[in-house]
Design an enzyme around this catalytic site. Structure first.
Site, short mmCIF file in Angstrom:
data_model
loop_
_atom_site.label_atom_id
_atom_site.label_comp_id
_atom_site.label_asym_id
_atom_site.label_seq_id
_atom_site.Cartn_x
_atom_site.Cartn_y
_atom_site.Cartn_z
N SER A 211 76.76 106.25 -30.77
CA SER A 211 77.21 107.91 -30.34
C SER A 211 76.51 107.82 -32.07
O SER A 211 76.33 109.07 -31.99
CB SER A 211 78.55 108.67 -29.90
OG SER A 211 79.04 108.04 -30.80
N HIS A 239 76.49 108.03 -23.51
CA HIS A 239 75.35 108.50 -24.15
C HIS A 239 73.58 108.16 -23.22
O HIS A 239 73.02 108.30 -24.24
CB HIS A 239 75.54 108.47 -25.81
CG HIS A 239 76.48 109.31 -26.23
ND1 HIS A 239 76.42 111.01 -26.96
CD2 HIS A 239 77.55 109.19 -26.99
CE1 HIS A 239 77.41 111.12 -27.13
NE2 HIS A 239 78.21 109.95 -27.51
N LYS A 270 79.14 115.12 -20.58
CA LYS A 270 78.23 115.28 -21.40
C LYS A 270 77.15 116.25 -21.03
O LYS A 270 76.95 117.06 -20.59
CB LYS A 270 77.96 113.50 -21.87
CG LYS A 270 78.92 113.70 -23.43
CD LYS A 270 78.32 112.55 -24.22
CE LYS A 270 79.26 111.84 -25.26
NZ LYS A 270 80.47 111.96 -24.90
#
Length: 424
Positions: A211, A239, A270
């Site tokens: 990340s 991610h 996310k």
């Protein structure tokens, strides 16, 4: 009611004792306050003190920030697909609130499992092509709850040195033999695999996408080593899930692989709606065991129904062929090419995490502030979030950004970069 003299005397003695006890605690607290304030001062002096800006609007491409007269273009959220304020996602949360309530007031195994929790777990397993899945309040909890259950003192865990803090903390909780290999260094990973060959079971642990740097684990090579040394692979896909790879299936898909990884942990907080929640997906036997023994699962309240519904709707949009993965990829290419052409050093690979590498912590902080004055919301990252001397501004690209948004941000970086002597 009147007190006798003896009663009053006893009461005053009790108060006096309590006050003396409080005084001792206050003295200790005062000393602790000073130590903490000294530590805070050192952070301020280093230029790495982190201020929390207050957003007064929805999370979206443009946000209203307290103290700013105009909306800001947001380039620092994990809102990779722009679904945090998507009308269909919001509506799903509202309907769940009406139909299922605000929360369960219970852990899952007592009276905290609703049908929507089971539906979402099934949908997650289907999305990843795995046998089963289990929900957690966050992926931090999923990482905290996995290794202790899976691994014993007879096993070995072999982890990339730059893995996320939640992975590091989760591994600390288990009793397995612990090895750490140099970041993405396959020769060092092989050495660690050779050193652990007497273990009952071995687990290679890596982030899919790292990340802070925006680079990707070399999954093909890791898979080859796992086969050679009879090891399993765990990957954290926070991610990557929902937007990385042609259809958003993550790192495996990015490399053209299928079911190369044994265990996947990821997040709903996310790309998939941005609310909260994490999960583990993999073999059904592992998922069943986690339901029996994983402490963050057993001792945490169930995910609130609106959060569950938001994530399910986001998954449906991704699985329905929305084209959002292609959009975020196109935006990423445009930003990376524009910034590189201007002379900036952009870390990572072709991923929406685009760190503008600056090295100096104060420079990163100053640049972020000047970008803010130009209507661009970005954040400088420095120690201890990244190593000393490796400060950067982490720019994050969303499918919801337009090409005009991308170009305006590049122009602002060029202007500020010249002011500060970063580029010429």
């Amino acid at each position: 009611m009147f007190q006798t003299a003896a009663g009053r005397s006893g009461w005053h003695l009790l108060v006096k004792k309590k006050n003396l006890s409080y005084s001792r605690n206050s003295s200790a607290l005062a000393a602790a306050r000073q130590l903490l304030e000294n530590e805070l001062d050192s952070i301020r002096q280093a230029g790495t003190f982190k201020h929390e800006r207050v957003i007064t609007s929805k999370q979206a491409v443009t946000v209203q920030v307290q103290g700013q007269l105009q909306p800001l273009l947001n380039f620092c959220a994990n809102n990779y697909l722009g679904l945090s304020s998507h009308p269909d996602v919001i509506q799903a949360g509202k309907e769940a609130l009406d139909n299922y309530g605000a929360g369960l007031s219970s852990v899952r195994f007592i009276c905290g499992t609703q049908d929507i929790h089971k539906v979402l777990e099934k949908k997650i397993a289907e999305f990843h092509g795995r046998e089963d899945a289990i929900l957690y309040p966050s992926c931090f909890d999923a990482n905290a709850g996995l290794f202790e259950v899976l691994l014993t003192p007879d096993d070995a865990v072999i982890s990339d040195e730059l893995n996320h803090a939640s992975i590091i903390d989760g591994i600390r909780l288990c009793k397995a033999k612990k090895f750490r290999y140099k970041h993405k260094d396959m020769a060092d990973l092989e050495e660690k695999l050779k050193s652990s060959q007497n273990s009952r079971m071995r687990l290679i642990v890596t982030d899919g996408v790292f990340s802070m740097d925006g680079n990707v684990a070399p999954l093909k090579e890791i898979g080859q080593l796992a086969d050679r040394y009879n090891s399993m692979i765990f990957i954290d896909e926070c991610h990557a899930t929902g937007f990385f790879g042609a259809t958003g299936r993550g790192t495996e898909e990015y490399f053209g692989l299928s079911n190369r990884v044994d265990i996947i942990n990821s997040t709903l907080g996310k790309a998939l709606g941005g609310a909260a929640g994490g999960y583990t997906t993999g073999p059904k036997e592992l998922i069943h065991l986690l339901r029996q023994r994983s402490r963050p699962y057993l001792f945490s309240n169930s995910l609130p129904p609106p959060v569950v519904a938001v994530a399910q709707k986001a998954l449906e949009l991704v699985m329905g062929g929305s084209g959002l993965s292609q959009k975020v990829a196109a935006n990423t290419t445009r930003f990376r090419q524009g910034m590189t052409s201007a002379g900036f050093k952009i870390l990572g690979e072709n991923h929406p995490i685009c760190p503008v590498f600056l090295e100096d912590a104060k420079l990163a902080s100053t640049m972020a502030e000047r970008m803010l004055s130009r209507g661009i919301y970005v954040i400088g990252f420095s120690y201890p979030v990244v190593p000393k001397g490796k400060a950067r501004i982490r720019v994050q690209i969303s499918a919801a950004h337009s090409f005009d948004d991308i170009d305006r941000t590049i122009e602002a970086f060029i202007s500020v970069g010249r002011e500060l002597g970063v580029i010429h």
